[in-house]
Design a protein around this motif. Structure first.
Motif, PDB file in Angstrom:
ATOM      1  N   ALA A   1      -3.504 -12.578  79.597  1.00  0.00           N
ATOM      2  CA  ALA A   1      -3.050 -13.204  78.663  1.00  0.00           C
ATOM      3  C   ALA A   1      -2.135 -14.580  79.159  1.00  0.00           C
ATOM      4  O   ALA A   1      -2.975 -15.729  78.374  1.00  0.00           O
ATOM      5  CB  ALA A   1      -2.394 -12.253  77.813  1.00  0.00           C
ATOM      6  N   VAL A   2      -1.163 -14.631  80.004  1.00  0.00           N
ATOM      7  CA  VAL A   2      -0.503 -15.862  80.271  1.00  0.00           C
ATOM      8  C   VAL A   2      -0.922 -16.639  81.110  1.00  0.00           C
ATOM      9  O   VAL A   2      -0.922 -17.922  80.576  1.00  0.00           O
ATOM     10  CB  VAL A   2       0.517 -15.406  80.719  1.00  0.00           C
ATOM     11  CG1 VAL A   2       1.929 -15.037  80.203  1.00  0.00           C
ATOM     12  CG2 VAL A   2       0.475 -14.997  82.425  1.00  0.00           C
ATOM     13  N   ILE A   3      -2.245 -16.581  81.970  1.00  0.00           N
ATOM     14  CA  ILE A   3      -3.281 -17.311  82.449  1.00  0.00           C
ATOM     15  C   ILE A   3      -3.915 -17.619  80.780  1.00  0.00           C
ATOM     16  O   ILE A   3      -4.194 -19.152  81.017  1.00  0.00           O
ATOM     17  CB  ILE A   3      -4.095 -16.783  83.705  1.00  0.00           C
ATOM     18  CG1 ILE A   3      -2.944 -16.315  84.627  1.00  0.00           C
ATOM     19  CG2 ILE A   3      -4.711 -17.692  84.047  1.00  0.00           C
ATOM     20  CD1 ILE A   3      -3.743 -16.112  85.818  1.00  0.00           C
ATOM     21  N   VAL A   4      -4.642 -17.434  80.126  1.00  0.00           N
ATOM     22  CA  VAL A   4      -5.457 -17.256  79.450  1.00  0.00           C
ATOM     23  C   VAL A   4      -4.682 -18.156  78.574  1.00  0.00           C
ATOM     24  O   VAL A   4      -5.380 -19.623  77.920  1.00  0.00           O
ATOM     25  CB  VAL A   4      -5.978 -16.155  78.212  1.00  0.00           C
ATOM     26  CG1 VAL A   4      -6.641 -17.165  77.011  1.00  0.00           C
ATOM     27  CG2 VAL A   4      -7.293 -15.516  78.999  1.00  0.00           C
ATOM     28  N   VAL A   5      -3.436 -18.285  78.537  1.00  0.00           N
ATOM     29  CA  VAL A   5      -2.968 -19.235  77.267  1.00  0.00           C
ATOM     30  C   VAL A   5      -2.720 -20.759  77.848  1.00  0.00           C
ATOM     31  O   VAL A   5      -2.323 -21.081  76.666  1.00  0.00           O
ATOM     32  CB  VAL A   5      -1.745 -19.042  77.251  1.00  0.00           C
ATOM     33  CG1 VAL A   5      -0.661 -19.881  76.037  1.00  0.00           C
ATOM     34  CG2 VAL A   5      -1.474 -17.359  76.077  1.00  0.00           C
ATOM     35  N   ASN A   6      -2.339 -20.276  79.123  1.00  0.00           N
ATOM     36  CA  ASN A   6      -1.895 -22.258  80.150  1.00  0.00           C
ATOM     37  C   ASN A   6      -2.675 -22.148  80.212  1.00  0.00           C
ATOM     38  O   ASN A   6      -2.844 -23.854  80.385  1.00  0.00           O
ATOM     39  CB  ASN A   6      -1.249 -21.429  81.302  1.00  0.00           C
ATOM     40  CG  ASN A   6      -0.694 -22.526  81.323  1.00  0.00           C
ATOM     41  OD1 ASN A   6      -1.452 -23.519  82.992  1.00  0.00           O
ATOM     42  ND2 ASN A   6       0.297 -23.177  81.470  1.00  0.00           N
ATOM     43  N   VAL A   7      -4.743 -21.592  80.256  1.00  0.00           N
ATOM     44  CA  VAL A   7      -5.573 -22.442  80.464  1.00  0.00           C
ATOM     45  C   VAL A   7      -5.911 -23.466  79.102  1.00  0.00           C
ATOM     46  O   VAL A   7      -6.075 -24.419  79.313  1.00  0.00           O
ATOM     47  CB  VAL A   7      -6.659 -22.011  80.862  1.00  0.00           C
ATOM     48  CG1 VAL A   7      -7.673 -22.362  80.747  1.00  0.00           C
ATOM     49  CG2 VAL A   7      -6.571 -21.151  82.270  1.00  0.00           C
ATOM     50  N   TRP A   8      -5.196 -22.403  78.031  1.00  0.00           N
ATOM     51  CA  TRP A   8      -5.721 -22.918  76.626  1.00  0.00           C
ATOM     52  C   TRP A   8      -5.224 -24.566  76.760  1.00  0.00           C
ATOM     53  O   TRP A   8      -5.352 -25.298  75.993  1.00  0.00           O
ATOM     54  CB  TRP A   8      -5.439 -22.198  75.376  1.00  0.00           C
ATOM     55  CG  TRP A   8      -5.859 -22.925  74.582  1.00  0.00           C
ATOM     56  CD1 TRP A   8      -7.483 -22.730  73.778  1.00  0.00           C
ATOM     57  CD2 TRP A   8      -5.330 -23.807  73.140  1.00  0.00           C
ATOM     58  NE1 TRP A   8      -6.414 -23.088  72.529  1.00  0.00           N
ATOM     59  CE2 TRP A   8      -5.782 -23.351  72.616  1.00  0.00           C
ATOM     60  CE3 TRP A   8      -3.841 -23.185  73.298  1.00  0.00           C
ATOM     61  CZ2 TRP A   8      -5.667 -23.754  70.736  1.00  0.00           C
ATOM     62  CZ3 TRP A   8      -2.877 -23.905  72.118  1.00  0.00           C
ATOM     63  CH2 TRP A   8      -3.988 -24.441  70.613  1.00  0.00           C
ATOM     64  N   MET A   9      -3.798 -24.433  77.082  1.00  0.00           N
ATOM     65  CA  MET A   9      -2.899 -25.708  76.365  1.00  0.00           C
ATOM     66  C   MET A   9      -3.620 -26.791  77.623  1.00  0.00           C
ATOM     67  O   MET A   9      -3.064 -27.797  77.048  1.00  0.00           O
ATOM     68  CB  MET A   9      -1.180 -24.945  76.831  1.00  0.00           C
ATOM     69  CG  MET A   9      -0.533 -25.030  76.125  1.00  0.00           C
ATOM     70  SD  MET A   9       0.995 -23.890  76.541  1.00  0.00           S
ATOM     71  CE  MET A   9       1.580 -25.434  76.748  1.00  0.00           C
ATOM     72  N   GLY A  10      -3.626 -26.211  78.812  1.00  0.00           N
ATOM     73  CA  GLY A  10      -3.988 -27.684  79.632  1.00  0.00           C
ATOM     74  C   GLY A  10      -5.099 -28.467  80.001  1.00  0.00           C
ATOM     75  O   GLY A  10      -4.872 -29.508  80.370  1.00  0.00           O
ATOM     76  N   VAL A  11      -5.808 -27.839  79.509  1.00  0.00           N
ATOM     77  CA  VAL A  11      -7.242 -28.407  79.581  1.00  0.00           C
ATOM     78  C   VAL A  11      -7.769 -30.592  78.428  1.00  0.00           C
ATOM     79  O   VAL A  11      -8.308 -30.690  79.598  1.00  0.00           O
ATOM     80  CB  VAL A  11      -9.093 -27.147  79.051  1.00  0.00           C
ATOM     81  CG1 VAL A  11     -10.036 -28.157  78.941  1.00  0.00           C
ATOM     82  CG2 VAL A  11      -9.027 -26.186  80.061  1.00  0.00           C
ATOM     83  N   PRO A  12      -7.549 -29.781  77.491  1.00  0.00           N
ATOM     84  CA  PRO A  12      -7.175 -31.002  77.060  1.00  0.00           C
ATOM     85  C   PRO A  12      -7.296 -32.291  77.660  1.00  0.00           C
ATOM     86  O   PRO A  12      -7.356 -32.838  77.567  1.00  0.00           O
ATOM     87  CB  PRO A  12      -6.570 -31.125  75.459  1.00  0.00           C
ATOM     88  CG  PRO A  12      -6.639 -29.578  75.662  1.00  0.00           C
ATOM     89  CD  PRO A  12      -6.499 -28.671  76.732  1.00  0.00           C
ATOM     90  N   PHE A  13      -5.443 -32.156  78.251  1.00  0.00           N
ATOM     91  CA  PHE A  13      -5.107 -33.115  78.606  1.00  0.00           C
ATOM     92  C   PHE A  13      -5.832 -33.355  80.486  1.00  0.00           C
ATOM     93  O   PHE A  13      -6.439 -34.306  80.520  1.00  0.00           O
ATOM     94  CB  PHE A  13      -4.034 -33.127  80.087  1.00  0.00           C
ATOM     95  CG  PHE A  13      -3.317 -33.959  80.804  1.00  0.00           C
ATOM     96  CD1 PHE A  13      -2.680 -34.832  80.516  1.00  0.00           C
ATOM     97  CD2 PHE A  13      -3.691 -33.614  82.322  1.00  0.00           C
ATOM     98  CE1 PHE A  13      -2.389 -36.236  81.692  1.00  0.00           C
ATOM     99  CE2 PHE A  13      -3.152 -34.205  83.163  1.00  0.00           C
ATOM    100  CZ  PHE A  13      -2.527 -35.786  82.374  1.00  0.00           C
ATOM    101  N   MET A  14      -6.229 -32.645  81.142  1.00  0.00           N
ATOM    102  CA  MET A  14      -7.822 -32.393  82.075  1.00  0.00           C
ATOM    103  C   MET A  14      -8.844 -33.534  81.730  1.00  0.00           C
ATOM    104  O   MET A  14      -9.734 -34.756  82.293  1.00  0.00           O
ATOM    105  CB  MET A  14      -7.442 -31.527  82.800  1.00  0.00           C
ATOM    106  CG  MET A  14      -6.863 -31.275  83.955  1.00  0.00           C
ATOM    107  SD  MET A  14      -7.216 -31.838  85.604  1.00  0.00           S
ATOM    108  CE  MET A  14      -5.672 -31.265  86.236  1.00  0.00           C
ATOM    109  N   MET A  15      -9.443 -32.721  80.729  1.00  0.00           N
ATOM    110  CA  MET A  15     -11.008 -33.210  80.082  1.00  0.00           C
ATOM    111  C   MET A  15     -10.330 -35.446  79.743  1.00  0.00           C
ATOM    112  O   MET A  15     -11.300 -35.658  80.616  1.00  0.00           O
ATOM    113  CB  MET A  15     -10.550 -32.455  78.753  1.00  0.00           C
ATOM    114  CG  MET A  15     -12.484 -33.311  78.321  1.00  0.00           C
ATOM    115  SD  MET A  15     -12.624 -32.266  76.538  1.00  0.00           S
ATOM    116  CE  MET A  15     -11.666 -33.269  75.630  1.00  0.00           C
TER     117      MET A  15
END
Lengths: 336, 296
Positions: A201-215
């Motif tokens: 769950a925490v990984i999912v949350v962090n991935v959700w948060m972090g993808v836009p910046f990378m993108m």
């Protein structure tokens, strides 16, 4: 670009007439010239140098010192009302470090293992998904602007709001995930109450948060790769995969290298997601090094010395990582 | 910007196209839109869900079924604004984040300029310090800062928290502003010098106005960073009257039972203004970040 605008020698900045005293004696003269030459630069950086020294340097030095002591809330000096309670802690040298590294306190190694897993998985997902979406968004496709805005949205939500939001979504009784599972006849999953699913769950949350910046960063990088390279490769008969490997990936390097390093540091030190979504639980199964060090200092007996040592170890790890990383990229011929 | 259709970058291994024509096969187009829709959905749905929850009547979040709408009402908002300290927390956050941003920019602007334009002894160490402090985990400074602030009687004050945030915002702003100033041509400075302006005068009258968009980006970053900070705020603010949003909202999420109705309404109230501004400036944000991080 190396923009050197330091005042040319022999053209000392105006505003300082009469100083310098003629510049006769060689050594003193040179020193004075250096001072006058760099006077403005030093004046301009003085505020930040001062703030950094006072607000970061002093606490850092004190933290280093604390990490060598057995200071706790009870033994640290403080003032209660009119009474001054003197500090009653001792210097224990490397004691805290030894206790942590030997696993005596703080479960350092299992914590480190989970923190590394967390960082690697999160950053890999950030980069992989970010790159994939950037490549898709770079194509001419109808509604591209709308897609882009939608996908940037997670970045716009403040991290603590994100954390609370997902905590609600993962709620065992009323969360949307379990409601969806229930709707198709599956049993509810105790998302945040089981060590394994809590980690997911925490990984999912962090991935959700972090993808836009990378993108967005990678999208910028993609657009800076000259079109002609692709044309030339196409003329030479390179396949799509070959073009991706030999043009896109190397072309992205100036952007990839710093954002991956930044992302790694941010993820390694990620605080709000863990602290607010699971609180480190269940038990302490999702606690990262950083949140654990925080808890050492601000809950229970408030072990200031141990927490400071923990923090120093984290910094050493990160600095070593950054150093190795940068070396590797230098050797690889990257501009960064 | 992407120019012509035929220069499309291959995204997925194996999706190969015969070169030339302006249309892509129908199946490929469908797949592309499908993937983009899924990704957009994943990005948007949690936010939409919170907005929908906030509009349900109080207590309606305790439903085990998925209902998009259920007697929409502003009850949660009324409750949050009327009978909690939400507005106080909001004001506190504004004061701390605003103060941090203003102070950080004020202090960092000249440094960014100096780092961009001059070569001077001490420059490398300073650059390294700015970079290394960005990797400081919160755990390193938090205890000593706590001790120092409590020694000065600044625990549980907004001034104390603002000073704390400067440890994050100042190095970061200086580093980013250096990138901003690097994008302004040196010829501007030279022209100023020829016209008889002092270096400070050049900076103040010519360079700073040109850097305004970059300054805005850095200010936005600094503000957002301070606005969303949790660890220091939680440790240093101890009463409801001084709490910032990040701390205050935690009260809605008790150990036993969380008030998700109120929490969702509060979340919307916090995120909505930030989101609007953010989406308006996101293009510049990335450019600013690229300028700040891509150097050295």
């Amino acid at each position: 670009m190396a923009t050197t605008l330091s005042p040319a020698p022999g053209a000392p900045p105006r505003l300082r007439p009469g100083r310098g005293g003629g510049g006769a004696r060689a050594a003193a003269g040179r020193l004075r010239r250096a001072a006058s030459r760099h006077f403005y630069a030093w004046l301009l950086v003085a505020p930040v140098a001062a703030v950094t020294a006072v607000l970061i340097g002093v606490p850092f030095a004190r933290g280093l010192y604390l990490s060598l002591t057995d200071a706790t809330e009870a033994t640290v000096g403080r003032t209660v009302g009119a009474d001054e309670i003197p500090a009653a802690y001792d210097v224990v040298g490397a004691g805290n470090y030894l206790a942590i590294l030997s696993g005596e306190v703080g479960e350092f190694w299992p914590r480190l293992a989970w923190t590394v897993v967390w960082t690697v998985v999160c950053v890999a997902c950030h980069y992989g998904l970010g790159l994939g979406l950037a490549l898709l968004l770079q194509r001419p496709v109808r509604g591209r602007a709308a897609y882009r805005v939608a996908m940037v949205l997670p970045w716009a939500v403040p991290p603590f709001v994100t954390a609370f939001t997902w905590r609600f979504l993962f709620n065992q009784d009323y969360g949307v995930f379990n409601a969806a599972l229930g709707a198709v006849g599956l049993p509810a999953v105790p998302w945040l109450n089981d060590p394994f699913t809590a980690k997911v769950a925490v990984i999912v949350v962090n991935v959700w948060m972090g993808v836009p910046f990378m993108m967005l960063a990678l999208l910028g990088g993609l657009q800076s790769i000259p079109r002609e390279h692709y044309e030339a490769a196409r003329v030479d008969g390179a396949s799509a995969w070959q073009r991706f490997v030999h043009i896109t990936l190397p072309g992205l390097r100036p952007v990839s290298a710093p954002v991956v390093l930044l992302g790694t540091i941010w993820t390694f030190n990620q605080f709000p997601v863990i602290y607010l979504v699971t609180g480190g639980g269940p038990g302490d199964s999702t606690e990262l090094l950083v949140t654990y060090a925080y808890r050492m200092a601000f809950s229970g007996i408030r072990d200031y010395g141990g927490s400071a040592a923990y923090g120093m170890l984290i910094l050493v790890l990160l600095a070593a990582m950054a150093l190795v990383y940068q070396r590797a990229f230098r050797r690889g011929g990257g501009a960064w | 910007m992407v120019s012509a259709e035929h220069t499309t970058t291959p995204a997925v291994r194996g999706r190969r196209r015969r070169a030339g024509p302006r249309t892509r096969p129908r199946a490929a187009s469908l797949a592309l839109h499908g993937v983009l829709l899924c990704a957009s959905g994943a990005a948007v749905l949690p936010v939409v869900w919170i907005v929908l929850t906030s509009l349900k009547p109080r207590g309606a979040w305790q439903s085990t079924r998925i209902e998009l709408f259920h007697d929409p009402s502003p009850a949660n908002y009324v409750q949050v604004l009327g009978s909690t300290s939400f507005l106080t927390w909001f004001a506190n956050s504004l004061v701390v984040a605003g103060g941090t941003t203003a102070l950080a920019l004020l202090l960092a602007a000249t440094t960014g300029y100096a780092l961009s334009r001059f070569r001077f002894p001490g420059m490398r160490p300073l650059l390294w310090t700015l970079l290394v402090t960005q990797m400081f985990p919160v755990a390193i400074l938090i205890v000593p800062l706590y001790n120092v602030l409590s020694g000065l009687g600044l625990i549980n004050t907004h001034l104390g928290l603002t000073l704390t945030y400067l440890t994050i915002a100042v190095p970061f702003s200086a580093w980013m502003l250096r990138g901003t100033f690097d994008t302004i041509p040196v010829e501007i400075d030279e022209a100023g010098r020829v016209d008889g302006l002092s270096p400070l005068g050049t900076f103040w009258r010519l360079v700073l106005p040109l850097a305004r968009p970059g300054l805005a980006v850095v200010a936005f970053y600094a503000f957002i960073t301070a606005w969303g900070e949790v660890a220091y705020a939680t440790a240093f603010l101890t009463t409801d009257a001084t709490a910032t949003l990040a701390v205050g909202l935690g009260q809605f999420v008790g150990q036993q039972k969380a008030e998700w109705g109120m929490l969702s309404a509060a979340s919307v109230l916090i995120a909505a203004p930030a989101t609007v501004v953010f989406l308006l400036v996101q293009r510049h944000l990335v450019a600013g970040l690229a300028a700040g991080s891509g150097k050295s």
